[in-house]
Motif scaffolding. Structure first.
Motif, mmCIF file in Angstrom:
data_model
loop_
_atom_site.group_PDB
_atom_site.id
_atom_site.type_symbol
_atom_site.label_atom_id
_atom_site.label_comp_id
_atom_site.label_asym_id
_atom_site.label_seq_id
_atom_site.Cartn_x
_atom_site.Cartn_y
_atom_site.Cartn_z
ATOM 1 N N THR A 166 0.752 -1.174 -0.020
ATOM 2 C CA THR A 166 -0.127 0.256 -0.015
ATOM 3 C C THR A 166 0.885 1.432 0.132
ATOM 4 O OG1 THR A 166 -1.690 -1.066 1.323
ATOM 5 C CG2 THR A 166 -1.760 1.285 1.288
ATOM 6 N N PRO A 167 0.781 2.233 -0.939
ATOM 7 C CA PRO A 167 1.576 3.201 -1.169
ATOM 8 C C PRO A 167 1.918 4.179 0.067
ATOM 9 C CG PRO A 167 0.307 3.033 -3.124
ATOM 10 C CD PRO A 167 -0.253 2.071 -2.169
ATOM 11 N N TYR A 168 3.127 4.232 0.534
ATOM 12 C CA TYR A 168 3.444 5.061 1.782
ATOM 13 C C TYR A 168 3.418 6.495 1.032
ATOM 14 C CZ TYR A 168 6.203 7.139 5.543
ATOM 15 O OH TYR A 168 6.368 7.906 6.605
ATOM 16 N N SER A 169 2.929 7.327 2.088
ATOM 17 C CA SER A 169 2.358 8.743 2.098
ATOM 18 C C SER A 169 3.100 9.622 2.928
ATOM 19 C CB SER A 169 0.974 9.161 1.792
ATOM 20 O OG SER A 169 0.789 10.509 1.899
ATOM 21 N N TRP A 170 4.045 10.579 2.350
ATOM 22 C CA TRP A 170 4.755 11.537 3.427
ATOM 23 C C TRP A 170 3.456 12.257 4.062
ATOM 24 C CZ3 TRP A 170 10.211 14.030 3.047
ATOM 25 C CH2 TRP A 170 10.995 13.099 3.093
ATOM 26 N N ALA A 171 2.478 12.492 3.371
ATOM 27 C CA ALA A 171 1.402 13.347 4.041
ATOM 28 C C ALA A 171 0.607 12.577 5.032
ATOM 29 C CB ALA A 171 0.354 13.849 2.964
ATOM 30 N N ARG A 172 0.022 11.322 4.607
ATOM 31 C CA ARG A 172 -0.920 10.604 5.471
ATOM 32 C C ARG A 172 -0.036 9.632 6.554
ATOM 33 N NH1 ARG A 172 -2.681 9.383 0.040
ATOM 34 N NH2 ARG A 172 -1.739 7.302 0.534
ATOM 35 N N ASN A 173 1.176 9.373 6.250
ATOM 36 C CA ASN A 173 1.593 8.598 7.281
ATOM 37 C C ASN A 173 2.910 9.129 8.173
ATOM 38 O OD1 ASN A 173 1.156 6.525 4.505
ATOM 39 N ND2 ASN A 173 0.953 5.418 6.658
ATOM 40 N N ASN A 174 2.802 8.751 9.146
ATOM 41 C CA ASN A 174 3.885 9.053 10.135
ATOM 42 C C ASN A 174 5.375 8.687 9.590
ATOM 43 O OD1 ASN A 174 2.467 11.015 11.848
ATOM 44 N ND2 ASN A 174 2.111 9.261 13.618
ATOM 45 N N ILE A 175 6.484 9.237 10.028
ATOM 46 C CA ILE A 175 7.782 8.551 10.054
ATOM 47 C C ILE A 175 7.799 7.271 10.743
ATOM 48 C CG2 ILE A 175 10.207 8.891 10.166
ATOM 49 C CD1 ILE A 175 9.690 11.655 10.258
ATOM 50 N N GLY B 38 3.556 21.653 17.543
ATOM 51 C CA GLY B 38 2.385 22.228 18.262
ATOM 52 C C GLY B 38 1.250 22.184 17.643
ATOM 53 N N LEU B 39 1.452 22.488 16.385
ATOM 54 C CA LEU B 39 0.200 22.195 15.243
ATOM 55 C C LEU B 39 -0.003 20.552 15.220
ATOM 56 C CD1 LEU B 39 1.308 24.531 12.495
ATOM 57 C CD2 LEU B 39 -0.682 24.976 13.997
ATOM 58 N N PHE B 40 0.974 19.730 15.087
ATOM 59 C CA PHE B 40 0.771 18.293 15.114
ATOM 60 C C PHE B 40 0.028 17.930 16.122
ATOM 61 C CE2 PHE B 40 2.217 14.115 16.101
ATOM 62 C CZ PHE B 40 1.969 13.221 14.731
ATOM 63 N N LEU B 41 0.343 18.340 17.155
ATOM 64 C CA LEU B 41 -0.361 17.706 18.439
ATOM 65 C C LEU B 41 -1.746 18.348 18.631
ATOM 66 C CD1 LEU B 41 2.075 18.308 21.395
ATOM 67 C CD2 LEU B 41 1.575 16.291 20.173
ATOM 68 N N SER B 42 -1.985 19.545 17.913
ATOM 69 C CA SER B 42 -3.561 20.076 17.869
ATOM 70 C C SER B 42 -4.209 19.664 16.850
ATOM 71 C CB SER B 42 -3.168 21.361 18.243
ATOM 72 O OG SER B 42 -2.792 22.089 17.131
ATOM 73 N N ARG B 43 -3.605 18.697 15.891
ATOM 74 C CA ARG B 43 -4.171 18.222 14.729
ATOM 75 C C ARG B 43 -4.507 19.385 13.775
ATOM 76 N NH1 ARG B 43 -7.781 12.870 16.571
ATOM 77 N NH2 ARG B 43 -6.151 12.041 17.839
ATOM 78 N N HIS B 44 -3.884 20.537 13.688
ATOM 79 C CA HIS B 44 -3.993 21.648 12.820
ATOM 80 C C HIS B 44 -3.001 21.152 11.603
ATOM 81 C CE1 HIS B 44 -6.459 23.316 15.985
ATOM 82 N NE2 HIS B 44 -6.909 23.829 15.019
ATOM 83 N N GLY C 296 -3.234 21.610 5.703
ATOM 84 C CA GLY C 296 -3.141 20.774 4.429
ATOM 85 C C GLY C 296 -1.860 20.071 4.260
ATOM 86 N N LEU C 297 -1.024 19.832 5.033
ATOM 87 C CA LEU C 297 0.069 19.183 4.736
ATOM 88 C C LEU C 297 -0.311 17.387 5.237
ATOM 89 C CD1 LEU C 297 2.774 21.262 6.371
ATOM 90 C CD2 LEU C 297 2.209 21.069 3.996
ATOM 91 N N GLY C 298 -1.282 17.085 5.914
ATOM 92 C CA GLY C 298 -1.569 16.209 6.599
ATOM 93 C C GLY C 298 -0.815 15.608 7.605
ATOM 94 N N LEU C 299 -1.093 14.589 8.404
ATOM 95 C CA LEU C 299 -0.277 14.454 9.690
ATOM 96 C C LEU C 299 0.952 14.125 9.600
ATOM 97 C CD1 LEU C 299 0.252 10.994 10.801
ATOM 98 C CD2 LEU C 299 -2.082 11.122 9.979
ATOM 99 N N GLY C 300 1.380 13.359 8.373
ATOM 100 C CA GLY C 300 2.791 13.054 8.274
ATOM 101 C C GLY C 300 3.739 14.330 7.787
ATOM 102 N N GLY C 301 2.952 15.175 6.898
ATOM 103 C CA GLY C 301 3.517 16.250 6.491
ATOM 104 C C GLY C 301 3.900 17.289 7.767
ATOM 105 N N MET C 302 2.844 17.379 8.542
ATOM 106 C CA MET C 302 3.232 18.462 9.623
ATOM 107 C C MET C 302 4.263 17.640 10.617
ATOM 108 S SD MET C 302 2.653 21.257 10.735
ATOM 109 C CE MET C 302 1.544 21.970 9.856
ATOM 110 N N GLU C 303 4.407 16.382 10.818
ATOM 111 C CA GLU C 303 5.331 15.825 11.647
ATOM 112 C C GLU C 303 6.777 16.007 11.173
ATOM 113 O OE1 GLU C 303 5.955 11.419 13.571
ATOM 114 O OE2 GLU C 303 5.862 11.531 11.492
ATOM 115 N N ARG C 304 6.784 16.009 9.669
ATOM 116 C CA ARG C 304 8.007 16.238 9.233
ATOM 117 C C ARG C 304 8.579 17.676 9.523
ATOM 118 N NH1 ARG C 304 5.969 11.690 6.872
ATOM 119 N NH2 ARG C 304 7.709 10.365 6.303
ATOM 120 N N VAL C 305 7.468 18.611 9.524
ATOM 121 C CA VAL C 305 7.709 20.257 9.664
ATOM 122 C C VAL C 305 8.576 19.948 11.355
ATOM 123 C CG1 VAL C 305 6.895 22.325 10.321
ATOM 124 C CG2 VAL C 305 6.135 20.948 8.192
#
Length: 215
Positions: free
Chosen positions: A30-39, A170-176, A179-188
């Protein structure tokens, strides 16, 4: 020579991490997504639907390789810091605090690999907190603690990267996710520290190679 090995260890640690990241994500059916998946999804040991923080199916056939890479990154980060000693730092308590906080991030990377998120959640979360809270705070302080001969762009860039990373966490924890997705914000939140690590390593190696006094 010892200091150069330290700078090289930082570069090698980050490079191997991204190389292994690419190899492991490519093994997903199943394709891994930098936006949908955590590291951390790359290191999960079991195939299952993960409900939090967002529903997604995780199945990482090469999870052992990814976890080994996390551990290698942590070990090389810690070893590099020890070998470099005070080379890139000013003297004083601020530099000492920054170095300790950054070392905590190295411990965090190792914990993330030793304790996959789906098998040892608490220990894995501890590793993530060491990276994204303590490590990124050390990154903010690094802008004021690096030696004065460090280019201004690198010194102030250190603080800017740290602020971006802490804000991202902070944005990752608050789920904001903006538009980057949870994986994208985790990478930020996670990747600025690695970018800084390579920048310091490259600067240290190139400066010492061109300095006739070997400083």
């Amino acid at each position: 020579m010892r200091v150069r090995i330290g700078y090289a260890a930082w570069i090698v640690g980050v490079v191997q991490f991204f190389v292994v990241h690419a190899i492991v994500e490519s093994a997903w059916a199943t394709p891994y997504s930098w936006a949908r998946n955590n590291i951390s999804d790359l290191g999960n040991a079991l195939c299952a639907v993960q409900r939090q923080p967002e529903p997604r199916y995780i199945c990482s056939p090469e999870h052992a390789l990814m976890n080994g890479s996390f551990i290698a990154l942590g070990v090389l980060f810690l070893a590099g810091g020890v070998l470099m000693g005070g080379a890139p730092w000013r003297r004083g308590p601020l530099a000492a605090v920054s170095r300790v906080l950054l070392a905590a991030a190295g411990v965090g990377f190792a914990l993330a690999g030793l304790f996959p998120a789906d098998a040892h959640e608490n220990q894995h979360v501890l590793g993530a907190l060491l990276i994204m809270v303590l490590g990124n705070t050390g990154l903010v302080l690094a802008g004021y603690a690096l030696e004065r001969s460090t280019p201004a762009a690198l010194r102030w860039g250190s603080t800017a990267l740290g602020v971006v990373a802490i804000t991202g966490f902070g944005l990752f924890l608050s789920r904001h996710y903006l538009g980057l997705g949870l994986g994208g914000m985790e990478r930020v939140a996670a990747l600025p520290l690695l970018v800084w690590t390579v920048a310091i390593g490259v600067h240290g190696l190139t400066r010492r190679a061109t300095d006739p006094r070997g400083r």
